[in-house]
Write an enzyme that holds these catalytic residues in place. Structure first.
Site, PDB file in Angstrom:
ATOM      1  N   ASP A  50      -0.307 -51.274 -23.801  1.00  0.00           N
ATOM      2  CA  ASP A  50      -1.051 -50.619 -22.717  1.00  0.00           C
ATOM      3  C   ASP A  50      -2.553 -50.788 -22.835  1.00  0.00           C
ATOM      4  O   ASP A  50      -3.323 -49.947 -22.381  1.00  0.00           O
ATOM      5  CB  ASP A  50      -0.710 -49.114 -22.651  1.00  0.00           C
ATOM      6  CG  ASP A  50       0.780 -48.887 -22.565  1.00  0.00           C
ATOM      7  OD1 ASP A  50       1.408 -49.575 -21.750  1.00  0.00           O
ATOM      8  OD2 ASP A  50       1.301 -48.066 -23.323  1.00  0.00           O
ATOM      9  N   LYS A  87      -3.565 -55.511 -20.709  1.00  0.00           N
ATOM     10  CA  LYS A  87      -3.306 -56.963 -20.719  1.00  0.00           C
ATOM     11  C   LYS A  87      -3.021 -57.494 -19.325  1.00  0.00           C
ATOM     12  O   LYS A  87      -3.462 -58.578 -18.971  1.00  0.00           O
ATOM     13  CB  LYS A  87      -2.107 -57.299 -21.624  1.00  0.00           C
ATOM     14  CG  LYS A  87      -2.345 -57.014 -23.089  1.00  0.00           C
ATOM     15  CD  LYS A  87      -1.129 -57.343 -23.927  1.00  0.00           C
ATOM     16  CE  LYS A  87       0.069 -56.470 -23.647  1.00  0.00           C
ATOM     17  NZ  LYS A  87      -0.088 -55.054 -23.999  1.00  0.00           N
ATOM     18  N   GLY A 136       5.088 -52.633 -19.057  1.00  0.00           N
ATOM     19  CA  GLY A 136       4.690 -52.286 -17.704  1.00  0.00           C
ATOM     20  C   GLY A 136       3.222 -52.595 -17.562  1.00  0.00           C
ATOM     21  O   GLY A 136       2.383 -51.995 -18.228  1.00  0.00           O
ATOM     22  N   HIS A 137       2.901 -53.583 -16.776  1.00  0.00           N
ATOM     23  CA  HIS A 137       1.503 -53.920 -16.532  1.00  0.00           C
ATOM     24  C   HIS A 137       1.162 -53.459 -15.131  1.00  0.00           C
ATOM     25  O   HIS A 137       1.862 -53.800 -14.192  1.00  0.00           O
ATOM     26  CB  HIS A 137       1.292 -55.441 -16.529  1.00  0.00           C
ATOM     27  CG  HIS A 137       1.523 -56.088 -17.845  1.00  0.00           C
ATOM     28  ND1 HIS A 137       1.421 -55.455 -19.050  1.00  0.00           N
ATOM     29  CD2 HIS A 137       1.833 -57.375 -18.139  1.00  0.00           C
ATOM     30  CE1 HIS A 137       1.650 -56.304 -20.022  1.00  0.00           C
ATOM     31  NE2 HIS A 137       1.915 -57.480 -19.506  1.00  0.00           N
ATOM     32  N   GLN A 189       3.681 -55.391 -25.093  1.00  0.00           N
ATOM     33  CA  GLN A 189       3.459 -54.369 -26.119  1.00  0.00           C
ATOM     34  C   GLN A 189       2.180 -54.714 -26.900  1.00  0.00           C
ATOM     35  O   GLN A 189       1.297 -55.323 -26.340  1.00  0.00           O
ATOM     36  CB  GLN A 189       4.670 -54.234 -27.053  1.00  0.00           C
ATOM     37  CG  GLN A 189       5.894 -53.598 -26.396  1.00  0.00           C
ATOM     38  CD  GLN A 189       6.738 -54.585 -25.628  1.00  0.00           C
ATOM     39  OE1 GLN A 189       7.062 -55.650 -26.143  1.00  0.00           O
ATOM     40  NE2 GLN A 189       7.099 -54.255 -24.412  1.00  0.00           N
TER      41      GLN A 189
HETATM   42  P1  IMP Z   1      11.489 -50.065 -27.134  1.00  0.00           P
HETATM   43  O1  IMP Z   1      10.626 -51.274 -27.025  1.00  0.00           O
HETATM   44  O2  IMP Z   1      11.960 -49.537 -25.811  1.00  0.00           O
HETATM   45  O3  IMP Z   1      12.606 -50.237 -28.127  1.00  0.00           O
HETATM   46  O4  IMP Z   1      10.581 -48.868 -27.728  1.00  0.00           O
HETATM   47  C1  IMP Z   1      10.069 -48.904 -29.054  1.00  0.00           C
HETATM   48  C2  IMP Z   1       8.671 -48.308 -29.110  1.00  0.00           C
HETATM   49  O5  IMP Z   1       7.767 -49.179 -28.458  1.00  0.00           O
HETATM   50  C3  IMP Z   1       8.515 -46.964 -28.415  1.00  0.00           C
HETATM   51  O6  IMP Z   1       7.549 -46.210 -29.107  1.00  0.00           O
HETATM   52  C4  IMP Z   1       7.972 -47.328 -27.044  1.00  0.00           C
HETATM   53  O7  IMP Z   1       7.247 -46.275 -26.458  1.00  0.00           O
HETATM   54  C5  IMP Z   1       7.065 -48.487 -27.422  1.00  0.00           C
HETATM   55  N1  IMP Z   1       6.853 -49.438 -26.329  1.00  0.00           N
HETATM   56  C6  IMP Z   1       7.704 -50.374 -25.882  1.00  0.00           C
HETATM   57  N2  IMP Z   1       7.149 -51.086 -24.893  1.00  0.00           N
HETATM   58  C7  IMP Z   1       5.917 -50.614 -24.730  1.00  0.00           C
HETATM   59  C8  IMP Z   1       4.825 -50.983 -23.859  1.00  0.00           C
HETATM   60  O8  IMP Z   1       4.901 -51.919 -23.076  1.00  0.00           O
HETATM   61  N3  IMP Z   1       3.687 -50.249 -23.981  1.00  0.00           N
HETATM   62  C9  IMP Z   1       3.576 -49.245 -24.891  1.00  0.00           C
HETATM   63  N4  IMP Z   1       4.542 -48.867 -25.709  1.00  0.00           N
HETATM   64  C10 IMP Z   1       5.717 -49.559 -25.636  1.00  0.00           C
HETATM   65 MG    MG Z   2       2.102 -50.954 -20.415  1.00  0.00          MG
END
Ligand code: IMP
Ligand code: MG
Length: 430
Positions: free
Chosen positions: A15, A18, A42-43, A226
């Site tokens: 977040d 990007k 999510g962008h 991420q």
């Molecule tokens: P997962 O990727 O859904 O398995 O989540 C694992 C961890 O990564 C959790 O803490 C999510 O909140 C975090 N996470 C996954 N994708 C994102 C992202 O795009 N932005 C911020 N945090 C993320």
């Molecule tokens: Mg995001």
């Protein structure tokens, strides 16, 4: 403009903005490819009065003539992908001939989502705080060699065998361990074969496509999802996502070699946020944390969860510099800090009586570290409309210069608001 291939990565916990920066840099790239993650990302891109959330398709798709690719390292939920493609087509974004998917991408199946959510429930207080989108279980199946790849959806008998194989263990787990409903393979087969039919036109060999494009003199931009500290190897394990988010992961995630890359650009907020569970040394609990969340609209774009907010952690950014081989950075959301009297920058952690400059290696040690801060003077003026560095209040200028000094990373761009236009370039990347 010289020919250049770059990687764009998040330096924090995701977040960092990007999406906005990739959209901005896309004007100089010919191909934008994602290399890992799925619709946990999510962008948000705001242009004029349109606000778009991208989960799978690179935000570069908004720029005409650019080609966008999902590399083999991405996991795809076809339900979400086709929703997103339809939404883009509704606003007249051309997809055909501009958007491709590696036939090696693994597919997120409905049982992955159910498993993700049920596992979190099982962990109780020790939950990861995943996005619940089935990302982890899909990558598990990939590594366990029972995953379903995009190409598999196009052949019914192959798909059927793979679904049967995958469900053998999972249905047992659902029924006997997780107290969940089981899946009927016959019900899944038709639905997912149908997705295969729709996917067929988009499938390519991403490695061959990108390598040939590089040879033909095209500019490539690899877009991470991420952030560095959610990397499964280098992040704050076990509170991480299930893929390699760091720049090195991009090479395997699209199928090119390290000799093709010229620069690695890191994106960081002017402060820090994290969504989900896990350690966060510079977190601000109430008061200031809430104020930053309100001003920065820090709510997850996938799950809507409030993001945890805290000070800029220069220690983490320095570590991220090594982990990614960063050549330049982009500092986003500087405007959110307007109005603060003092701004802290974390320069180290106090751990058992001495200062350390890296995150603890043992996850249990996180509770015993105290951030050491350097104090910077704040500024009051709103800065969303400034056009150049010298228009910034002096203290905001000083803050940026200090971030460069401490992290030892030059700032290429800083951003001062959500809109595409609210961006100041100090040093061109392309
Ligand atoms: P997962 O990727 O859904 O398995 O989540 C694992 C961890 O990564 C959790 O803490 C999510 O909140 C975090 N996470 C996954 N994708 C994102 C992202 O795009 N932005 C911020 N945090 C993320
Ligand atoms: Mg995001």
């Amino acid at each position: 403009m010289r020919k250049k291939n770059i990687i764009v990565v998040g330096l924090q916990w995701g977040d960092e903005g990007k999406g906005k920066i990739v959209d901005l840099l896309s004007k100089n790239a010919d191909i934008i490819a994602r290399y890992q993650g799925g619709n946990n990302a999510g962008h948000t891109v705001v242009t004029g009065n349109i606000s778009l959330v991208f989960r799978l398709v690179p935000s570069g798709i908004l720029n005409e003539d650019k080609i966008c690719i999902l590399g083999n390292g991405v996991v795809i939920d076809p339900v979400v992908l086709f929703e997103e493609l339809e939404a883009l087509q509704k606003i007249n974004i051309k997809i055909k001939g501009r958007f491709y998917i590696s036939h090696k991408c693994h597919i997120i199946m409905p049982y992955h989502k159910r498993l993700d959510i049920a596992r979190e429930r099982l962990r109780g207080a020790g939950m990861i705080g995943t996005t619940g989108r089935g990302i982890g279980p899909a990558y598990e199946d990939k590594v366990a060699r029972i995953g379903i790849r995009a190409i598999d959806l196009t052949k019914k008998d192959v798909l059927y065998e793979k679904i049967i194989l995958s469900l053998k263990e999972k249905n047992y787990l659902f029924e006997n361990v997780l107290c969940e409903n089981i899946f009927d393979p016959d019900e899944l087969i038709n639905e997912y074969f149908e997705y295969g039919n729709k996917l067929k036109d988009y499938l390519i060999d991403s490695s061959e496509f990108i390598n040939k494009s590089i040879d033909a003199g095209k500019n490539i931009m690899l877009e991470g999802a991420q952030g560095t500290f959610l990397d499964v190897d280098h992040g704050t394990y076990p509170y991480v996502t299930s893929s390699n988010t760091v720049a090195g992961g991009s090479l395997a995630g699209v199928g090119i070699g390290p000799t093709k890359i010229d620069e690695v650009i890191g994106i960081t907020k002017a402060y820090t946020t994290r969504v989900g569970e896990g350690y966060f040394p510079t977190e601000l609990k109430e008061g200031l944390g809430d104020a930053i969340r309100d001003k920065g609209e820090e709510y997850g774009s996938v799950t809507g969860r409030p993001r945890r907010c805290g000070w800029f952690d220069a220690n983490m950014i320095k570590t991220a510099k090594y982990l990614n081989g960063i050549t330049g950075m982009v500092v986003t959301k500087l405007d959110v800090l307007s109005g603060l009297k003092k701004i802290n920058i974390c320069t180290g952690y106090l751990f058992k009586g001495s200062i350390i400059n890296h995150l603890p290696y043992l996850s249990d040690d996180f509770k015993d570290i105290t951030p050491v801060y350097e104090e910077a003077e704040g500024w009051n003026e709103e800065i969303g409309t400034i056009k150049q560095f010298k228009d910034l209040p002096v203290n905001a200028q000083k803050y940026l210069v200090r971030l460069e000094q401490i992290t030892e990373i030059p700032i290429n761009i800083f951003s001062i608001g959500k809109d595409r236009m609210q961006t100041v370039t100090l040093k061109e990347i392309f």
